[in-house]
Design a protein around this motif. Structure first.
Motif, PDB file in Angstrom:
ATOM      1  N   LYS A  81       0.825  -1.201   0.000  1.00  0.00           N
ATOM      2  CA  LYS A  81       0.000   0.000   0.000  1.00  0.00           C
ATOM      3  C   LYS A  81       0.861   1.254   0.000  1.00  0.00           C
ATOM      4  O   LYS A  81       1.954   1.284   0.558  1.00  0.00           O
ATOM      5  CB  LYS A  81      -0.925   0.014   1.221  1.00  0.00           C
ATOM      6  N   GLY A  82       0.318   2.295  -0.580  1.00  0.00           N
ATOM      7  CA  GLY A  82       0.928   3.611  -0.479  1.00  0.00           C
ATOM      8  C   GLY A  82       0.136   4.453   0.496  1.00  0.00           C
ATOM      9  O   GLY A  82       0.161   4.228   1.697  1.00  0.00           O
ATOM     10  N   ILE A  83      -0.589   5.425  -0.007  1.00  0.00           N
ATOM     11  CA  ILE A  83      -1.479   6.252   0.810  1.00  0.00           C
ATOM     12  C   ILE A  83      -2.867   5.627   0.735  1.00  0.00           C
ATOM     13  O   ILE A  83      -3.436   5.492  -0.343  1.00  0.00           O
ATOM     14  CB  ILE A  83      -1.495   7.695   0.283  1.00  0.00           C
ATOM     15  N   TRP A  84      -3.420   5.271   1.874  1.00  0.00           N
ATOM     16  CA  TRP A  84      -4.689   4.572   1.894  1.00  0.00           C
ATOM     17  C   TRP A  84      -5.562   5.102   3.012  1.00  0.00           C
ATOM     18  O   TRP A  84      -5.096   5.725   3.962  1.00  0.00           O
ATOM     19  CB  TRP A  84      -4.481   3.062   2.056  1.00  0.00           C
ATOM     20  N   LEU A  85      -6.858   4.860   2.871  1.00  0.00           N
ATOM     21  CA  LEU A  85      -7.840   5.265   3.868  1.00  0.00           C
ATOM     22  C   LEU A  85      -8.795   4.110   4.115  1.00  0.00           C
ATOM     23  O   LEU A  85      -8.955   3.232   3.256  1.00  0.00           O
ATOM     24  CB  LEU A  85      -8.635   6.498   3.381  1.00  0.00           C
ATOM     25  N   PRO A  86      -9.448   4.074   5.263  1.00  0.00           N
ATOM     26  CA  PRO A  86     -10.426   2.997   5.537  1.00  0.00           C
ATOM     27  C   PRO A  86     -11.600   3.066   4.557  1.00  0.00           C
ATOM     28  O   PRO A  86     -11.885   4.094   3.935  1.00  0.00           O
ATOM     29  CB  PRO A  86     -10.868   3.276   6.973  1.00  0.00           C
ATOM     30  N   ASP A  87     -12.280   1.926   4.432  1.00  0.00           N
ATOM     31  CA  ASP A  87     -13.390   1.849   3.484  1.00  0.00           C
ATOM     32  C   ASP A  87     -14.497   2.840   3.826  1.00  0.00           C
ATOM     33  O   ASP A  87     -15.089   3.454   2.924  1.00  0.00           O
ATOM     34  CB  ASP A  87     -13.961   0.426   3.475  1.00  0.00           C
ATOM     35  N   ARG A  88     -14.789   2.999   5.088  1.00  0.00           N
ATOM     36  CA  ARG A  88     -15.866   3.915   5.475  1.00  0.00           C
ATOM     37  C   ARG A  88     -15.534   5.348   5.086  1.00  0.00           C
ATOM     38  O   ARG A  88     -16.397   6.079   4.586  1.00  0.00           O
ATOM     39  CB  ARG A  88     -16.113   3.821   6.994  1.00  0.00           C
ATOM     40  N   ALA A  89     -14.301   5.751   5.294  1.00  0.00           N
ATOM     41  CA  ALA A  89     -13.895   7.104   4.917  1.00  0.00           C
ATOM     42  C   ALA A  89     -13.966   7.304   3.405  1.00  0.00           C
ATOM     43  O   ALA A  89     -14.380   8.364   2.916  1.00  0.00           O
ATOM     44  CB  ALA A  89     -12.483   7.389   5.430  1.00  0.00           C
ATOM     45  N   LEU A  90     -13.599   6.250   2.657  1.00  0.00           N
ATOM     46  CA  LEU A  90     -13.673   6.361   1.197  1.00  0.00           C
ATOM     47  C   LEU A  90     -15.116   6.452   0.710  1.00  0.00           C
ATOM     48  O   LEU A  90     -15.432   7.242  -0.182  1.00  0.00           O
ATOM     49  CB  LEU A  90     -12.989   5.153   0.556  1.00  0.00           C
ATOM     50  N   VAL A  91     -16.003   5.665   1.280  1.00  0.00           N
ATOM     51  CA  VAL A  91     -17.405   5.685   0.860  1.00  0.00           C
ATOM     52  C   VAL A  91     -18.017   7.054   1.127  1.00  0.00           C
ATOM     53  O   VAL A  91     -18.708   7.640   0.265  1.00  0.00           O
ATOM     54  CB  VAL A  91     -18.191   4.568   1.570  1.00  0.00           C
ATOM     55  N   VAL A  92     -17.774   7.596   2.308  1.00  0.00           N
ATOM     56  CA  VAL A  92     -18.320   8.922   2.636  1.00  0.00           C
ATOM     57  C   VAL A  92     -17.723   9.996   1.718  1.00  0.00           C
ATOM     58  O   VAL A  92     -18.426  10.891   1.243  1.00  0.00           O
ATOM     59  CB  VAL A  92     -18.054   9.237   4.113  1.00  0.00           C
TER      60      VAL A  92
END
Length: 707
Positions: A81-92
């Motif tokens: 992974k590089g820069i990633w965010l949790p699924d919930r943050a991405l969906v919102v």
């Protein structure tokens, strides 16, 4: 180092910090962009806030796509992974970005654009005008949407999720149609423009060839504004009747036109004609139309004056670069007070400046043009084979670095590459928006962009961001982009029906049409074939490099030199008006009146700037000499005068004059010897080439034409 920092941490906090810093940088960049084209202090909040979000949200979408690509790695593969965010943050984030962009594009920005261009004084009247103006567009959109909805309900039944999917799919399809066409044009025009501008002499020649047409447009805009100012001046004289109910509005119009301080008129107006342009009954609709016309004319004048000033500055700098080839020293002279602090800062010496502009920048343009040309070829290739052989996509090879049996992973390098690809695709589409000339005269002007133009350009940026971003995602293999939150949010609705699947894979092949049309100049050929009078895309440069018919580059060179040297009539008029103040219009020179015998119907008349008593537009316009007023004569008398003037200007052909040169008259017909003939010939008036063969004498009499 950055990749190692984010790869060794399984916590999303470093990625969240990086995303927050990126959002801050994007916000500052959007504010600087708005400051370049708008005056922030004088711009109302109802314009700044929507335009800011319309530019900020597409940049956020361009940031979310690389983050989403890297966030679908499984937990045991955190090192990829590089820069990633949790699924919930991405969906919102996707929900907020997409639906705000959707509402801005289809509702808020179009309504506010017509609201700012309404011309009415009261907010209620402006809002009603905006709703009426957008009603026709919404009816067409709803009709097309109803057809799509009926097809979907007939195939799959009606549910709320299905209705939402149809709306999102239709919006995506319409945006993709416009995005693919504009992107295809920009993928060719951007590299070609860089390579062409690498030649200093060629760039100067193109500027000179473009100067006459631009100067004529500027003169037309100035004349149009002056005519509206005269109309407002006549309207301001109305103090009674229906005008008494709108005195405040009329005074605002007079202040908008700045009539007392406006520069002198360039022509001698016909007061009777101007008094008739103002209707007898003054209504709110008439005042709103007049206000809208004045506002558009002011911004059109500002646009062409700004373009002309930039052309003069660029031509002056280019000429200075060419002239520095002998002395090896380059000095652009003193900068103006309106220049930025960066332009006023002097770092390089004249010799280093010469090396920079004469050698380094041309080769840098060639290198960048070749690189962007290869990037355009990669994008076109990926568009063509993504549905057949996605493994051969060059974009996929540059983004996906860790290939696995499941498709692959995207690290920080792949995210950076994806961001650059999306940026270039968006720039290619947006560059085409500024080149296509079918947008009702809208343009971006430095610090003086019209409010309606700002709304429209911001709407195009927001409209193109989502289709281009999802189109880029489809360049990768299905095993990669089907795991993203972006696909679950938008892609599944696009591919919900067989029509959407075929549309997504077959329609991008049509990118070849704008590519070949721009590459081979098909726009100009089609325009000449069918006789169209408008420019779909400015390709006159390829089709007519010399500018014949619109003013050659030699005419543009002379025009630029006169403007730069301050010897043009327009400059002298402006300077004299500034010195004279409100004392009246200065008359530099009045040409002597022509005699009736020397009047020619095809006499070249100068520009109305060169002759203050005329109102002819354009630097090279030609018009018929104005006949004297004949209001007291009847129709047959005027027809006789015109016929006589036409006969006066007909010269006998030379071959007809030389028919009897070798034949001598016999003495019984009154012939003389050669000396007598020469003497009689020399006794004719100088400059006469007709040998008494005036066509009027064929009809007998003294040459008068009788009707």
């Amino acid at each position: 180092m950055v990749s190692y920092l984010f790869a060794t941490s399984q916590s999303p906090v470093p990625s969240a910090i990086f995303a927050a810093v990126a959002l801050l940088v994007i916000s500052v960049g959007v504010l600087l962009l708005l400051r370049r084209y708008l005056t922030l202090r004088a711009t109302p909040a109802y314009l700044l806030v929507p335009v800011f979000f319309a530019l900020w949200l597409p940049a956020v979408i361009g940031l979310l796509v690389p983050i989403d690509l890297a966030s679908n790695a499984p937990p045991e593969d955190e090192g990829a992974k590089g820069i990633w965010l949790p699924d919930r943050a991405l969906v919102v984030s996707w929900r907020i970005s997409y639906w705000l962009t959707f509402v801005l594009t289809w509702f808020i920005l179009p309504i506010l654009a017509e609201y700012s261009d309404a011309g009415y004084r009261e907010p209620k009247d402006r809002l009603l005008y905006s709703l009426r103006s957008n009603a026709q567009y919404y009816v067409i959109v709803l009709s097309v949407g109803a057809i799509g909805l009926a097809y979907f309900i007939w195939s799959y039944g009606f549910e709320f999720e299905s209705f939402k999917g149809v709306v999102m799919a239709l919006s995506y399809c319409w945006g993709l149609i416009l995005a693919i066409y504009l992107m295809g044009h920009g993928l060719v025009s951007i590299p070609r423009g860089l390579i062409r501008n690498s030649s200093i002499s060629g760039r100067l020649r193109r500027l000179q060839a473009h100067a006459p047409k631009l100067y004529e447009k500027m003169e037309d805009a100035i004349l149009n504004l002056e005519e509206l100012e005269v109309q407002v001046s006549e309207l301001s004289k109305r103090k009674m009747g229906s005008a008494r109910d709108h005195l405040d509005w009329i005074e605002e119009l007079a202040e908008m036109c700045n009539i007392p301080e406006s520069r002198p008129r360039t022509g001698l107006p016909n007061t009777h004609r101007e008094s008739r342009v103002v209707p007898a009954v003054i209504t709110e609709k008439y005042l709103a139309d007049l206000t809208r016309q004045v506002d558009r004319a002011k911004h059109a004048k500002s646009r062409y004056v700004d373009d002309w000033n930039r052309l003069l500055a660029e031509a002056s700098e280019t000429q200075a670069i060419l002239d520095s080839a002998g002395s090896k020293r380059l000095d652009f002279g003193t900068t103006s007070a309106a220049s930025s602090w960066l332009q006023r800062t002097t770092i390089l010496t004249p010799y280093s400046r010469f090396l920079l502009h004469y050698y380094f920048l041309p080769y840098a343009r060639i290198t960048l043009g070749v690189l962007l040309g290869l990037a355009s070829a990669c994008i076109i290739w990926s568009e063509l084979i993504k549905g057949v052989l996605p493994s051969l996509s060059i974009i996929r090879l540059t983004v996906v670095h860790h290939l696995t049996e499941e498709g692959g992973r995207v690290n920080f390098g792949g995210q950076l590459s994806a961001a650059l690809w999306i940026l270039y695709m968006c720039l290619a589409a947006l560059a085409s928006v500024t080149e296509v000339k079918v947008w009702r005269g809208r343009a971006l002007v430095y610090r003086n962009t019209a409010h309606e133009s700002a709304f429209w350009y911001a709407s195009q940026v927001a409209k193109l961001s989502v289709p281009l971003s999802y189109n880029f995602v489809t360049f990768l293999s299905k095993t990669i982009y089907e795991k993203t939150r972006f696909y679950h949010f938008l892609g599944q609705y696009v591919n919900l029906t067989p029509l959407g699947k075929w549309f997504d894979y077959l329609f991008p092949i049509l990118v070849l049409f704008p590519v070949f049309a721009t590459l081979f100049g098909l726009y100009g050929k089609i325009r000449r074939m069918f006789g169209f009078g408008f420019n779909v895309v400015e390709d006159d440069e390829e089709e007519n490099p010399t500018g014949y018919g619109t003013g050659s580059w030699r005419e543009g060179r002379d025009l630029i030199e006169r403007e730069l040297n301050g010897t043009s009539i327009s400059r002298r008029l402006d300077q004299a008006a500034a010195r004279g103040g409100a004392r009246g219009r200065p008359i530099l020179s009045v040409p002597p009146p022509r005699s009736q015998g020397t009047t020619t119907p095809f006499a070249t008349s100068p520009s109305y700037r060169d002759d203050p008593t005329r109102s002819t537009v354009g630097p090279s316009s030609r018009s018929t000499a104005a006949p004297p007023d004949g209001d007291d004569d009847n129709f047959f008398t005027n027809l006789g005068h015109r016929f006589k003037n036409t006969i006066d200007t007909i010269d006998t052909p030379k071959w007809f004059q030389e028919i009897g040169d070798g034949i001598k008259k016999p003495k019984w017909l009154g012939g003389n010897d050669d000396d007598a003939a020469e003497g009689s010939s020399s006794s004719r008036p100088s400059g006469s080439n007709r040998n008494n063969s005036d066509l009027r004498s064929w009809f007998g009499g003294d040459g008068r034409v009788r009707i």
